[in-house]
Design a protein around this motif. Sequence first.
Motif, PDB file in Angstrom:
ATOM      1  N   GLY A   1      -1.545   3.743  -8.196  1.00 25.73           N
ATOM      2  CA  GLY A   1      -2.084   5.181  -7.965  1.00 25.73           C
ATOM      3  C   GLY A   1      -3.284   5.384  -7.109  1.00 25.73           C
ATOM      4  N   ASP A   2      -3.934   4.227  -6.760  1.00 24.17           N
ATOM      5  CA  ASP A   2      -5.036   4.468  -6.055  1.00 24.17           C
ATOM      6  C   ASP A   2      -4.714   4.581  -4.333  1.00 24.17           C
ATOM      7  OD1 ASP A   2      -6.618   4.008  -8.169  1.00 24.17           O
ATOM      8  OD2 ASP A   2      -6.833   1.724  -8.005  1.00 24.17           O
ATOM      9  N   ARG A   3      -5.607   4.478  -3.525  1.00 26.26           N
ATOM     10  CA  ARG A   3      -5.329   4.803  -2.145  1.00 26.26           C
ATOM     11  C   ARG A   3      -4.169   3.819  -1.581  1.00 26.26           C
ATOM     12  NH1 ARG A   3     -10.316   3.499   0.754  1.00 26.26           N
ATOM     13  NH2 ARG A   3      -9.430   3.978   2.523  1.00 26.26           N
ATOM     14  N   LEU A   4      -3.113   4.358  -0.985  1.00 27.12           N
ATOM     15  CA  LEU A   4      -1.943   3.646  -0.669  1.00 27.12           C
ATOM     16  C   LEU A   4      -2.386   2.258   0.370  1.00 27.12           C
ATOM     17  CD1 LEU A   4       1.135   3.301  -0.558  1.00 27.12           C
ATOM     18  CD2 LEU A   4       1.080   5.067   1.480  1.00 27.12           C
ATOM     19  N   ARG A   5      -3.371   2.699   1.545  1.00 26.97           N
ATOM     20  CA  ARG A   5      -3.393   1.573   2.267  1.00 26.97           C
ATOM     21  C   ARG A   5      -4.035   0.254   1.897  1.00 26.97           C
ATOM     22  NH1 ARG A   5      -3.447   1.684   8.098  1.00 26.97           N
ATOM     23  NH2 ARG A   5      -4.825   0.095   9.179  1.00 26.97           N
ATOM     24  N   PRO A   6      -5.088   0.263   1.197  1.00 22.56           N
ATOM     25  CA  PRO A   6      -5.442  -1.003   0.625  1.00 22.56           C
ATOM     26  C   PRO A   6      -4.427  -1.827  -0.365  1.00 22.56           C
ATOM     27  CG  PRO A   6      -7.060   0.740   0.268  1.00 22.56           C
ATOM     28  CD  PRO A   6      -5.941   1.518   0.688  1.00 22.56           C
ATOM     29  N   TRP A   7      -3.446  -0.966  -0.923  1.00 22.69           N
ATOM     30  CA  TRP A   7      -2.632  -1.560  -1.499  1.00 22.69           C
ATOM     31  C   TRP A   7      -1.391  -2.204  -0.616  1.00 22.69           C
ATOM     32  CZ3 TRP A   7       3.049  -0.243  -2.068  1.00 22.69           C
ATOM     33  CH2 TRP A   7       3.714  -0.897  -2.878  1.00 22.69           C
ATOM     34  N   LEU A   8      -0.906  -1.722   0.512  1.00 20.61           N
ATOM     35  CA  LEU A   8      -0.478  -2.085   1.634  1.00 20.61           C
ATOM     36  C   LEU A   8      -0.972  -3.457   2.197  1.00 20.61           C
ATOM     37  CD1 LEU A   8       1.196   1.240   3.258  1.00 20.61           C
ATOM     38  CD2 LEU A   8       2.439  -0.514   1.736  1.00 20.61           C
ATOM     39  N   LEU A   9      -2.172  -3.267   2.310  1.00 17.91           N
ATOM     40  CA  LEU A   9      -2.865  -4.450   2.996  1.00 17.91           C
ATOM     41  C   LEU A   9      -2.732  -5.656   2.112  1.00 17.91           C
ATOM     42  CD1 LEU A   9      -6.048  -2.871   4.363  1.00 17.91           C
ATOM     43  CD2 LEU A   9      -4.601  -4.181   5.702  1.00 17.91           C
ATOM     44  N   GLN A  10      -2.947  -5.457   0.752  1.00 17.42           N
ATOM     45  CA  GLN A  10      -2.939  -6.507  -0.324  1.00 17.42           C
ATOM     46  C   GLN A  10      -1.298  -7.178   0.118  1.00 17.42           C
ATOM     47  OE1 GLN A  10      -3.555  -5.298  -4.057  1.00 17.42           O
ATOM     48  NE2 GLN A  10      -2.854  -7.097  -5.050  1.00 17.42           N
ATOM     49  N   ILE A  11      -0.365  -6.175  -0.214  1.00 15.53           N
ATOM     50  CA  ILE A  11       0.901  -6.699   0.191  1.00 15.53           C
ATOM     51  C   ILE A  11       1.396  -7.646   1.194  1.00 15.53           C
ATOM     52  CG2 ILE A  11       3.414  -5.965   0.259  1.00 15.53           C
ATOM     53  CD1 ILE A  11       2.978  -3.974  -1.816  1.00 15.53           C
ATOM     54  N   VAL A  12       0.889  -6.765   2.289  1.00 22.33           N
ATOM     55  CA  VAL A  12       1.178  -7.730   3.746  1.00 22.33           C
ATOM     56  C   VAL A  12       0.327  -8.934   3.715  1.00 22.33           C
ATOM     57  CG1 VAL A  12       0.876  -7.415   6.191  1.00 22.33           C
ATOM     58  CG2 VAL A  12       1.758  -5.410   4.952  1.00 22.33           C
ATOM     59  N   LYS A  13      -0.852  -9.047   3.254  1.00 23.17           N
ATOM     60  CA  LYS A  13      -1.482 -10.321   3.305  1.00 23.17           C
ATOM     61  C   LYS A  13      -0.749 -11.343   2.263  1.00 23.17           C
ATOM     62  CE  LYS A  13      -5.355 -11.136   4.497  1.00 23.17           C
ATOM     63  NZ  LYS A  13      -5.749 -11.994   5.644  1.00 23.17           N
ATOM     64  N   ALA A  14      -0.158 -10.843   1.400  1.00 18.42           N
ATOM     65  CA  ALA A  14       0.608 -11.795   0.504  1.00 18.42           C
ATOM     66  C   ALA A  14       1.657 -12.504   1.029  1.00 18.42           C
ATOM     67  CB  ALA A  14       0.861 -11.222  -0.953  1.00 18.42           C
ATOM     68  N   CYS A  15       2.359 -11.644   1.707  1.00 19.53           N
ATOM     69  CA  CYS A  15       3.755 -11.985   2.230  1.00 19.53           C
ATOM     70  C   CYS A  15       3.439 -12.757   3.506  1.00 19.53           C
ATOM     71  CB  CYS A  15       4.490 -10.559   3.006  1.00 19.53           C
ATOM     72  SG  CYS A  15       5.122  -9.555   1.880  1.00 19.53           S
ATOM     73  N   THR A  16       2.243 -12.705   4.362  1.00 16.88           N
ATOM     74  CA  THR A  16       2.027 -13.657   5.446  1.00 16.88           C
ATOM     75  C   THR A  16       1.767 -14.991   4.959  1.00 16.88           C
ATOM     76  OG1 THR A  16      -0.133 -12.769   5.501  1.00 16.88           O
ATOM     77  CG2 THR A  16       1.509 -11.719   7.035  1.00 16.88           C
ATOM     78  N   GLY A  17       1.338 -15.083   3.736  1.00 16.08           N
ATOM     79  CA  GLY A  17       1.110 -16.329   3.047  1.00 16.08           C
ATOM     80  C   GLY A  17       2.295 -17.257   2.784  1.00 16.08           C
ATOM     81  N   VAL A  18       3.480 -16.481   2.796  1.00  8.60           N
ATOM     82  CA  VAL A  18       4.796 -17.257   2.608  1.00  8.60           C
ATOM     83  C   VAL A  18       5.505 -17.563   3.731  1.00  8.60           C
ATOM     84  CG1 VAL A  18       6.638 -16.831   1.205  1.00  8.60           C
ATOM     85  CG2 VAL A  18       4.857 -16.139   0.238  1.00  8.60           C
ATOM     86  N   GLY A  19       6.141 -18.673   3.818  1.00  5.97           N
ATOM     87  CA  GLY A  19       6.851 -18.952   5.137  1.00  5.97           C
ATOM     88  C   GLY A  19       7.459 -17.933   5.769  1.00  5.97           C
ATOM     89  N   ASP A  20       8.509 -17.414   4.850  1.00  7.52           N
ATOM     90  CA  ASP A  20       9.459 -16.192   5.576  1.00  7.52           C
ATOM     91  C   ASP A  20       8.863 -14.926   5.056  1.00  7.52           C
ATOM     92  OD1 ASP A  20      11.575 -15.547   7.162  1.00  7.52           O
ATOM     93  OD2 ASP A  20      12.773 -15.296   5.230  1.00  7.52           O
ATOM     94  N   GLY A  21       7.719 -14.856   4.700  1.00 10.99           N
ATOM     95  CA  GLY A  21       7.080 -13.429   4.179  1.00 10.99           C
ATOM     96  C   GLY A  21       7.404 -12.246   4.843  1.00 10.99           C
ATOM     97  N   PRO A  22       6.717 -12.300   6.216  1.00 15.81           N
ATOM     98  CA  PRO A  22       7.030 -10.927   6.789  1.00 15.81           C
ATOM     99  C   PRO A  22       8.419 -10.669   7.168  1.00 15.81           C
ATOM    100  CG  PRO A  22       5.428 -12.581   7.941  1.00 15.81           C
ATOM    101  CD  PRO A  22       6.038 -13.371   6.824  1.00 15.81           C
ATOM    102  N   ALA A  23       9.467 -11.507   7.248  1.00 13.83           N
ATOM    103  CA  ALA A  23      10.618 -11.102   7.387  1.00 13.83           C
ATOM    104  C   ALA A  23      11.376 -10.478   6.051  1.00 13.83           C
ATOM    105  CB  ALA A  23      11.489 -12.291   7.936  1.00 13.83           C
ATOM    106  N   CYS A  24      10.870 -11.384   5.052  1.00 14.18           N
ATOM    107  CA  CYS A  24      11.263 -10.641   3.766  1.00 14.18           C
ATOM    108  C   CYS A  24      11.024  -9.278   3.266  1.00 14.18           C
ATOM    109  CB  CYS A  24      10.609 -11.383   2.490  1.00 14.18           C
ATOM    110  SG  CYS A  24      11.270 -13.085   2.352  1.00 14.18           S
ATOM    111  N   LEU A  25       9.522  -8.900   3.801  1.00 15.46           N
ATOM    112  CA  LEU A  25       8.934  -7.579   3.757  1.00 15.46           C
ATOM    113  C   LEU A  25      10.023  -6.456   4.497  1.00 15.46           C
ATOM    114  CD1 LEU A  25       5.410  -6.750   3.916  1.00 15.46           C
ATOM    115  CD2 LEU A  25       6.941  -5.729   5.326  1.00 15.46           C
ATOM    116  N   VAL A  26      10.473  -6.899   5.597  1.00 11.91           N
ATOM    117  CA  VAL A  26      11.219  -5.833   6.521  1.00 11.91           C
ATOM    118  C   VAL A  26      12.559  -5.894   5.979  1.00 11.91           C
ATOM    119  CG1 VAL A  26      11.808  -5.376   8.719  1.00 11.91           C
ATOM    120  CG2 VAL A  26       9.652  -6.453   8.434  1.00 11.91           C
ATOM    121  N   ARG A  27      13.014  -6.993   5.616  1.00 10.38           N
ATOM    122  CA  ARG A  27      14.480  -7.036   5.246  1.00 10.38           C
ATOM    123  C   ARG A  27      14.586  -6.185   3.878  1.00 10.38           C
ATOM    124  NH1 ARG A  27      14.657 -12.604   6.356  1.00 10.38           N
ATOM    125  NH2 ARG A  27      14.412 -13.294   4.344  1.00 10.38           N
ATOM    126  N   SER A  28      13.738  -6.340   2.835  1.00 10.00           N
ATOM    127  CA  SER A  28      13.599  -5.257   1.665  1.00 10.00           C
ATOM    128  C   SER A  28      13.719  -4.024   1.912  1.00 10.00           C
ATOM    129  CB  SER A  28      12.592  -5.994   0.760  1.00 10.00           C
ATOM    130  OG  SER A  28      11.309  -5.703   1.448  1.00 10.00           O
TER     131      SER A  28
END
Length: 490
Positions: free
Chosen positions: A53-80
């Motif tokens: 419920g805090d600001r949306l952008r920092p939460w998204l930054l956190q999610i994207v950074k987490a996804c980029t630390g996984v081999g197929d993470g960025p593709a998983c993010l877009v597929r979902s």
Amino acid sequence: MKGRSPERVRNELVVSIVDALQGSATVNQASSREIWREMLSDELSSPVEPFSGDRLRPWLLQIVKACTGVGDGPACLVRSLEYVEQQSATVSALWPLVDEWEAVDFFGNADLRPLRPVLLSLRSADLATMARRASRSRVQELPPWCQTGWQVFLRLSGENSPNGELPPSMAFLALCADRLVSDSRADAAEVLRRFTRNQAHTLGLDGVLADWQHSEFPQPAPSLVPAYLMLQFEPDRVEADRFYLSHWRQSDPEGWHPVRGETVHLHRDELSGAVEKLIEDVEERWADLRQPVILEFILPWELLNEPVEWWSKESDSPSPTPLALDYPVVVRSLERLQRASWHRPWHHKWRQLRERPADSHPHWSRPGQDDTYFFHLERELKEDRYAVCLVLSEPPGGDSGTGRREVLAGLRAGVPAMVWHRNDCSDPSFQDAIGEILQDRGLGSLAERVGKWRKEALALGPDAWDQHVGRHLAILLDDPERKPGPSGPV
């Protein structure tokens, strides 16, 4: 001039992904955002922290950074996200960023930005041809977001290549450089060549690059493996006379990898026009394809007797072209495709037809007055493993008449091939034609023999072809090894 640092390259890509996500209706709406988060957790096989419920952008930054630390993470993010939004503008904007992330990774965190303006200027209709050539035909089609040389380059950077072979993305850059030189843009071409030389040296591929640049790329021989356009019609179970039209394109000679197209919702009267437009679009996409093309119509009961091979191309011209003039056309059963409990006997019969065609034979349906005939027809077809083709005694109408019950018996028994006259199966000319088509014991070329009769009808011209039996021959030929992906509606 020194390029951006690897850290800056990665961070700017993360920011670009977040910028795109912030434009998503799913991300900005609480309930749909939670569905996306749960699907993303499933894709990553690890939990994703919910939005607090805090600001949306920092939460998204956190999610994207987490996804980029996984081999197929960025593709998983877009597929979902694609599961929720399908082909939205946000999803279309994100896939090229995923490709860019993989390209940066492939080129060892190199700064690719100097290539961007040069490649963005390339919007040739030949991009797909260049991609096929650069990948030695391993890439048959490009996704819809590949509209420029930049997007094609990023997409090819994720393609593997055998050891000692120039990677497709670098081969593509070499082809783009040649194109730019021919367009009198030598300075732009040198930007691409300088990058390619540096990367070839880093990867130890200097000699391979030189061989590529100084040799004529061999054109592969035309493939004998056909390309397929599969058109599926699924009835709308709520609105009468409306259908979902889905299609798949398959042109990879090395394996069965159908590419799904868009699903559209249409009235029955609109189907032939939609198919005409679809075939025109596919022909433009396959303009340089050297394989024969086969049309397969996956039809429900309601359309099984529709003369789809006589639907037209170029219907707005004084002389429309029937599809049968340009393509072999067969129909398939939607009901069988969707009923998994019928598939085991279907596979058995198909293997019999494919592996031992000389031992296979047709079964003529000759119903009597007894209503138990259809039970015995199904029993006989199941007990006779060599019966792989059913000749109907009546065309299959939309009701529960004889023809439809014969088809049902054949589907339950796994019979992969059925033939009938679309108007009158008792027509003596049909009986004679089927006798000739089926006289040889080998049924492996059944579609070709039916096609021969259609060509004889076509040779008579529009004024007389209705009098020829080839105008009315229908063939259902169902290969269980060629299945499309899931259709649009649920």
